[in-house]
Design an enzyme around this catalytic site. Sequence first.
Site, PDB file in Angstrom:
ATOM      1  N   ALA A 203      -0.720 -12.549  55.488  1.00 55.68           N
ATOM      2  CA  ALA A 203       0.089 -12.080  56.976  1.00 55.68           C
ATOM      3  C   ALA A 203      -1.447 -12.525  57.607  1.00 55.68           C
ATOM      4  CB  ALA A 203       0.246 -10.470  56.689  1.00 55.68           C
ATOM      5  N   VAL A 204      -1.409 -13.616  58.186  1.00 54.89           N
ATOM      6  CA  VAL A 204      -2.123 -13.962  59.430  1.00 54.89           C
ATOM      7  C   VAL A 204      -1.705 -13.278  60.620  1.00 54.89           C
ATOM      8  CG1 VAL A 204      -3.320 -15.850  60.363  1.00 54.89           C
ATOM      9  CG2 VAL A 204      -2.061 -16.319  58.246  1.00 54.89           C
TER      10      VAL A 204
ATOM     11  N   SER B 130      -5.161  -6.217  62.448  1.00 47.28           N
ATOM     12  CA  SER B 130      -4.940  -6.749  61.235  1.00 47.28           C
ATOM     13  C   SER B 130      -4.099  -6.309  61.237  1.00 47.28           C
ATOM     14  CB  SER B 130      -6.203  -5.654  60.013  1.00 47.28           C
ATOM     15  OG  SER B 130      -5.185  -6.291  58.645  1.00 47.28           O
ATOM     16  N   ASN B 131      -3.034  -6.677  60.065  1.00 48.17           N
ATOM     17  CA  ASN B 131      -1.985  -6.432  59.863  1.00 48.17           C
ATOM     18  C   ASN B 131      -1.746  -5.359  58.072  1.00 48.17           C
ATOM     19  OD1 ASN B 131      -0.445  -8.482  60.985  1.00 48.17           O
ATOM     20  ND2 ASN B 131      -0.942 -10.238  60.360  1.00 48.17           N
ATOM     21  N   ARG B 132      -0.658  -4.926  58.396  1.00 49.68           N
ATOM     22  CA  ARG B 132       0.336  -4.537  56.996  1.00 49.68           C
ATOM     23  C   ARG B 132       0.502  -5.130  55.747  1.00 49.68           C
ATOM     24  NH1 ARG B 132       4.466   0.394  58.011  1.00 49.68           N
ATOM     25  NH2 ARG B 132       4.214   1.070  55.062  1.00 49.68           N
TER      26      ARG B 132
END
Length: 414
Positions: A292-293, A221-223
């Site tokens: 934030a893809v 994932s992204n932060r």
Amino acid sequence: MLRATMSSTAPPQPTVVLGVCGSIAAYKVAVVARLLVKAGVRVMPVMTRSATKMLGAPTLAGITGNRVHVDMFDPSIAGELHVELASEADLIAVVPATAEFLSALATGRADDLLRATVLCSEGPVMVAPAMHPRMWAHAATLRNVAALRADGVEFIGPVFGEVASGEVGEGRMSEPEAIAEAILARLAQVATGAHRDFDGRQLVVTAGPTVEDLDPARYLSNRSSGKMGYAIAAAASARGAQVTLISGPVALGAPAGMNIVHVRSAREMQAALDAALGPELTRADALVMAAAVADYRPGEVHAAKMKRTGATTLELVPNPDILAGIGGRREGGKPVLVGFALETVSGDALICAARDKLNKKRVDLIVANSASDAFDGDDNRIVLVSRDDSEELPRASKRVLADQLLDRLLPLLP
Ligand code: C5P
């Protein structure tokens, strides 16, 4: 009249009637009152009878410098108190708002001073609910919230978190700082008359990270806290837009007054966007892509938890660039496209990277920010980069920045 005499040269002081209901969260309203007073707001407290059991009226009187009203019929006051209070208020905020208060307001009951004052007001009414998650999720409360939203009542939270019983869920009152911030932002809109300038506009906003599963226990994932996207959605909704918020998994309460679609992966976000924008991309006036893809996803999703086997290599496959896909398909100016660029550089390099993204993805505006400023917090520093221009906005809360972004977006709308 209740209004204090002011010198003719002083700027008009905004007035907020601060209603307080009898929830355990009432003790936090003291902080909200203090923050509003510090920001120059004249705060007129109105407490329900049960609120006075939770918080002493002298506390609010001391903080605000104003008398706390509880009784509808106060022999020491000439005239009709609820009418006076409602006419004085630029905005009424009810903090905390109980399930009982929402129910009374939804059915138009006016049997105490706070209810009568709200019913008598023509200005914005904001409520910050606080209750046990089961009460917030009850069908009756959901019905009342929907009715109040349709009446134009604006909701601040509640958020997901721990409530008085120690249980965790959605129903915790928003933090006092966030409530004060939302009230101040709304007051600023009232002052500039800009508050319904998105009436009739359809906005789609994406927010939060996407999550790409590797196995039942692990993901890529992204932060991203989602706070910036949620602030944009809330600000647009408060300004009259019909908002669809497409959200990845975040720990934020669902803002009221909009259509929320929860997604997990980039491909789910893409499908939700396809539905929200329609095949010709004509269903929205603007898309703000704050999510934030994740650029990659695991090539294989394992059905069972992967076992430790020493060194291993993960195969990642690229996700579609959703925004670039929409930019490439768009014909004409609809929807206006706003992208985000989070970079680890700042200054000219940040602007350069943002403009490069603007051209590659064929969007109209890029909100550029540095990783050091953007993550997790309630504040941010952003640069708005268009084809020929860039504008650096001073550090501010995400809610204030959201309104500034919408100010720049409005003239671009078809
Ligand atoms: O290329 P980069 O990830 O920096 O671009 C950021 C912008 O593009 C954001 O607006 C983000 O929501 C969008 N994006 C997207 N699909 C991806 C990656 C990013 O729409 N796969």
